[in-house]
Every structure is written in structure tokens, then in C-alpha cells.
Scaffold this motif. Structure first.
Motif, PDB file in Angstrom:
ATOM      1  N   THR A 170       0.831  -1.201   0.000  1.00 53.55           N
ATOM      2  CA  THR A 170       0.000   0.000   0.000  1.00 53.55           C
ATOM      3  C   THR A 170       0.869   1.256   0.000  1.00 53.55           C
ATOM      4  OG1 THR A 170      -1.709  -1.186   1.217  1.00 53.55           O
ATOM      5  CG2 THR A 170      -1.846   1.210   1.222  1.00 53.55           C
ATOM      6  N   ALA A 171       0.435   2.269  -0.730  1.00 50.81           N
ATOM      7  CA  ALA A 171       1.189   3.526  -0.815  1.00 50.81           C
ATOM      8  C   ALA A 171       1.239   4.206   0.551  1.00 50.81           C
ATOM      9  CB  ALA A 171       0.528   4.451  -1.833  1.00 50.81           C
ATOM     10  N   PRO A 172       2.338   4.948   0.824  1.00 55.74           N
ATOM     11  CA  PRO A 172       2.505   5.581   2.136  1.00 55.74           C
ATOM     12  C   PRO A 172       1.341   6.462   2.561  1.00 55.74           C
ATOM     13  CG  PRO A 172       4.560   5.663   0.938  1.00 55.74           C
ATOM     14  CD  PRO A 172       3.539   5.113  -0.010  1.00 55.74           C
ATOM     15  N   LYS A 173       0.764   7.249   1.633  1.00 50.29           N
ATOM     16  CA  LYS A 173      -0.317   8.158   2.041  1.00 50.29           C
ATOM     17  C   LYS A 173      -1.519   7.390   2.581  1.00 50.29           C
ATOM     18  CE  LYS A 173      -2.523   8.547  -2.535  1.00 50.29           C
ATOM     19  NZ  LYS A 173      -2.971   9.483  -3.606  1.00 50.29           N
ATOM     20  N   TRP A 174      -1.811   6.215   2.002  1.00 47.84           N
ATOM     21  CA  TRP A 174      -2.932   5.418   2.492  1.00 47.84           C
ATOM     22  C   TRP A 174      -2.596   4.753   3.818  1.00 47.84           C
ATOM     23  CZ3 TRP A 174      -7.138   6.921   0.515  1.00 47.84           C
ATOM     24  CH2 TRP A 174      -7.217   7.305  -0.824  1.00 47.84           C
TER      25      TRP A 174
END
Length: 466
Positions: A170-174
């Protein structure tokens, strides 16, 4: 592979912010294995070592003193060594070491899963991952029921860590958003509990007001009055219960085991239900920070400096407010009358900021090369953090329980931290010597051997030692 040159060595880094969630880490087609010494990220070990030593700051009262001591310190004179010690430890360290440990656990999950490649005909990465966590749960049970430490965290890390695997790419922002959502859930649960507690106080106040105006109390009002008086009574130390607790903790192994058997079961149920947002939130944020390169020394010096200033500049004042206005409350009734929201609502914000501040300070010291030997020592402690964590349980239970030296409740609160200092010195020396000759700590070796279901090489080669 991506490499980053640190200030003491070149470290192979299998994952950083430049790798998208869908990319595959380029590794040789070998059977999954433990991370080798040349592949370790020293800064992660360094921060983990700092957190591991710091955890004992918070755990030592649970090992060595009856809970009534906190009431006596808060309600006694405030110019004592005990009060100053409690104020400093609570304001600056409470929850932050466990917070760092949880962050690094999340980072380690990403590192473990994405540094391995699926091998046809062999066990999957998921199988290795869940096998690893199931063994961790079992080690937690061992720590609680055999080593007799009621403050074990391994059980919960193994349990909650099982929820992280689907989010490994999962991408860091999520990941940040999921972590913050966990904190929000925990805050909501806390506020609901506080509102219910406050309602009991309000019903009591109404009953007292009716009584003062010479009104006949209803059964509901009588019940509300009796309930609050019982709460007030239970907040004060019960000398008989304290004496019983001290006597049992100073007993033999069978006595202490019986003392903790029911308590551990109740604690594991309660903490799993109430505190999952606390641990999971930090784990998800740790995953995000790792993907951004925070723990692998990838950020700029100015970024670490800014995080240090924000973390300490805001976190320390909040920490003092949290202690002085929340923890050090002497009159719970007046507190409930005056505050709709408890100061405990600052807990997650305070520990997140201070955790980032602690880690950023370590990164800056590492880069400056001011204390290279200390950073190396901390890295050694962190490299065998599992062993050192269980060692703290073994050492402290032998010091305080009756089947050891029997010092339970014999030291003043501030004197417990002399023990902490002695344990730190021992563990730093032990870790330094051990890691000169072995690849892993003894419990790390056992954990890895069980995870891969194969005996792992233990000793370093003569060339590696040199």
C-alpha cells in the motif's frame, strides 16, 4: 536493488520511496532466508535498540512496585525524587518507546515480505510471514505464563501483525490515513468510555443536590450515590489488597504463577479489545515511514531537523500538560465536573510527536558521527532486541519475585531506575560481545529456525569476525 551510503557503512536497501506498490524487488531466485548481516539497515537496528532499552523505563514499575505507589506519589508532596521521576518518565517517555517499537514492527513487516521472492514448489512468503507471527504469539504466551511478566507485548504484536500483510504494498499516504483512522477509532472509544464515567458523576452530583435540599432520594438516585462512592473508595489504595499482592509476588514460583494466571488471561482479553487501535495505528504509520525512507536514513538532514523541532517543540509541552493536568489528578470528581474531554485525548498525538522526535534525534546523531560507538552499541542491542526483551523479563522477575531476590515493593519509585540503568549497561555490553561472534541473538536464532523450519547458521565466520 537500491543502495544507500550511510556514514559508517554502505547498506543494501530492498525497499524505499522510489519503489511503487506494484513493483517487484529484484532478488536472486533463492529460497527465502533470514536477512544477512550485509543486508541489515543499521539505522533501524539503532532505533530499535534505543526503543528496547527505553521500554524498560515504563515496564520497571510493573516488575518492582505495587500500583498503590502511584496514588501515594500523586497525592503526596510534589517536591520528592519519586514525583520528579514520575513526571519526567510520564511526560517524555510514556508510550513513546512502545510507539517506536510498534512503528519498527510495521517497518519490519514490509522489509520481511518485500525482500523475499516466491519460489515455485516452496513455501510462500505469506506462509513464512504467518508462521513467524504464530511463533511470536507463542513466545508471548511463554513470556506471560512461564517468565511471569504480565506486561508482555509479543502476544499482541503477533496477533495484530497478522492484519498487516494485505497492506504490504500500500502507498505511504494510504498507510498514514489508515494509521490515523486507527487513532481516531481509539479516541472515539476512549471518549465514549469517559462520557459514561462522567455520566455516573453527574448522576451522583444530582443525588447530592437533592439530598441537600431535603428531597427524598429515589431508588435510582440512591443507586447512583452508592455507585460513585464505591468508585471513590476503589481509587484509594486498599492496604489489605496491597499486602496480599506483595505477599504473593514475594512467594515461590508456584505462588507467583497462580497470582498471574487469571490476571494474564484477563489482561490479554482486555488489551486485545481496547488497545488494538493503539498498536495497529503505530504499525501502519511505521510502514509508511519506512516506505518514505525515514528509518533507513534516506531523508535530508533538514527534514530530520524539522521533525525533531516539531516533535519535541510540540510533543514536550503536550506531554507536560498530559501529566500535570491528566495523570496527576488528585480529585477525580472535580476533574469530571470541569472537563467534557479528558486530557488523555492528547495521548496519541503526544506519543506520535515524541516518537518522531526521538527517532529524528538519533538519525541526526548518527549522521553527525558525534557518538559512533554509542550508535553501534544501540544497533547491537536492536539487532538482538527479541533476546534483550525476554532477557529483561528474566532479569527483573529474578530481582523482584520471591523465587529470586524478592525485592518486590522494597524500593522507592525513583530507586527502580537504578535497576534500569544497571540492566541497560549489562545488555549493551552483552549485546556488543555476543554480536562479535554470532549472527543472531539466541532467541532470534530460535525464532528464525522455527520460522524457516530449518536450523540457521549461528556463528560468524572467522573472516566476518575480523
Amino acid at each position: 536493488m537500491i543502495t544507500t551510503t550511510g556514514y559508517s557503512a554502505t547498506t543494501t536497501l530492498p525497499l524505499d520511496a522510489s519503489i511503487s506498490p506494484d513493483e517487484t524487488v529484484a532478488l536472486p531466485k533463492l529460497k527465502p532466508r533470514p536477512v544477512g548481516a550485509s543486508e541489515r539497515i543499521q539505522t533501524i537496528d539503532m532505533v530499535r535498540g534505543f526503543a528496547l532499552l527505553g521500554i524498560l523505563l515504563m515496564n520497571i514499575p510493573g516488575f518492582g512496585i505495587d500500583g498503590s505507589a502511584f496514588y501515594n506519589i500523586i497525592n503526596g508532596p510534589h517536591n520528592t525524587a519519586d514525583y520528579y521521576t514520575l513526571a519526567i518518565v510520564t511526560s517524555f517517555f510514556d508510550g513513546t518507546m512502545r510507539g517506536l517499537f510498534s512503528m519498527l514492527f510495521g517497518a519490519g513487516m514490509v522489509l520481511f515480505t518485500l525482500s523475499k521472492k516466491e519460489v515455485e514448489g516452496g513455501a510462500s512468503v505469506a506462509e513464512y510471514y504467518y508462521r513467524r507471527l504464530l511463533w511470536l504469539v507463542l513466545f508471548g504466551v511463554l513470556n506471560a505464563y512461564v517468565l511471569l511478566w504480565e506486561g508482555d507485548i509479543l502476544f499482541y504484536y503477533g496477533l495484530f501483525g497478522m492484519l498487516l500483510y494485505p497492506f504490504r504494498k500500500t502507498a505511504p499516504k494510504w498507510l498514514f490515513l489508515i494509521g490515523l483512522a486507527c487513532f481516531a477509532t481509539g479516541h472515539f472509544k476512549q471518549q465514549m468510555g469517559y462520557a459514561e464515567f462522567r455520566e455516573k458523576r453527574l448522576e451522583y452530583v444530582k443525588a447530592i443536590a437533592a439530598e441537600k435540599s431535603h428531597q427524598k432520594l429515589t431508588e435510582k438516585q440512591k443507586s447512583a450515590k452508592a455507585a460513585w462512592e464505591e468508585i471513590e473508595k476503589n481509587r484509594k489504595p486498599d492496604m489489605e489488597r496491597t499486602a496480599e499482592n506483595v505477599s504473593e509476588r514475594r512467594g515461590g514460583y508456584a505462588t507467583v504463577f497462580t497470582h498471574f494466571a487469571d490476571r494474564n488471561g484477563s489482561l490479554e482479553t482486555m488489551i486485545t479489545y481496547h488497545f488494538w487501535p493503539d498498536m495497529l495505528g503505530m504499525m501502519f504509520i511505521g510502514m509508511a515511514l519506512f516506505r518514505l525512507g525515514f528509518f533507513s536514513n534516506k531523508l535530508t538532514t533538514s527534514s530530520y531537523g524539522l521533525l525533531l523541532l516539531v516533535g519535541y517543540g510540540i510533543g514536550i509541552p503536550i506531554g507536560w500538560i498530559f501529566f500535570s493536568k491528566g495523570v496527576a489528578v488528585t480529585d477525580i470528581g472535580r476533574y469530571l465536573d470541569a472537563h467534557r474531554v479528558p486530557h488523555g485525548a492528547l495521548y496519541d498525538l503526544r506519543r506520535l510527536l515524541l516518537s518522531l522526535g526521538h527517532a529524528s534525534l538519533l538519525m541526526l546523531i548518527y549522521r553527525s558521527q558525534i557518538l559512533p560507538r554509542l550508535m553501534k552499541v544501540l544497533a547491537n542491542v536492536g539487532q538482538m532486541a527479541f533476546t534483550n526483551y525476554l532477557m529483561q523479563s528474566i532479569i527483573c522477575t529474578l530481582i523482584f519475585h520471591g523465587y529470586g531476590l524478592g525485592y518486590y515493593n522494597q524500593l522507592k519509585f525513583h530507586q527502580l531506575y537504578y535497576i534500569v540503568g544497571a540492566v541497560w549497561i549489562f545488555q549493551m555490553i552483552f549485546s556488543y560481545i555476543w554480536m562479535r561472534y554470532y549472527r543472531f541473538g539466541p532467541f532470534e536464532w530460535l525464532w528464525r529456525s522455527l520460522t524457516y523450519w530449518k536450523m540457521q547458521p549461528m556463528r560468524l565466520t572467522a573472516r566476518a569476525v575480523a
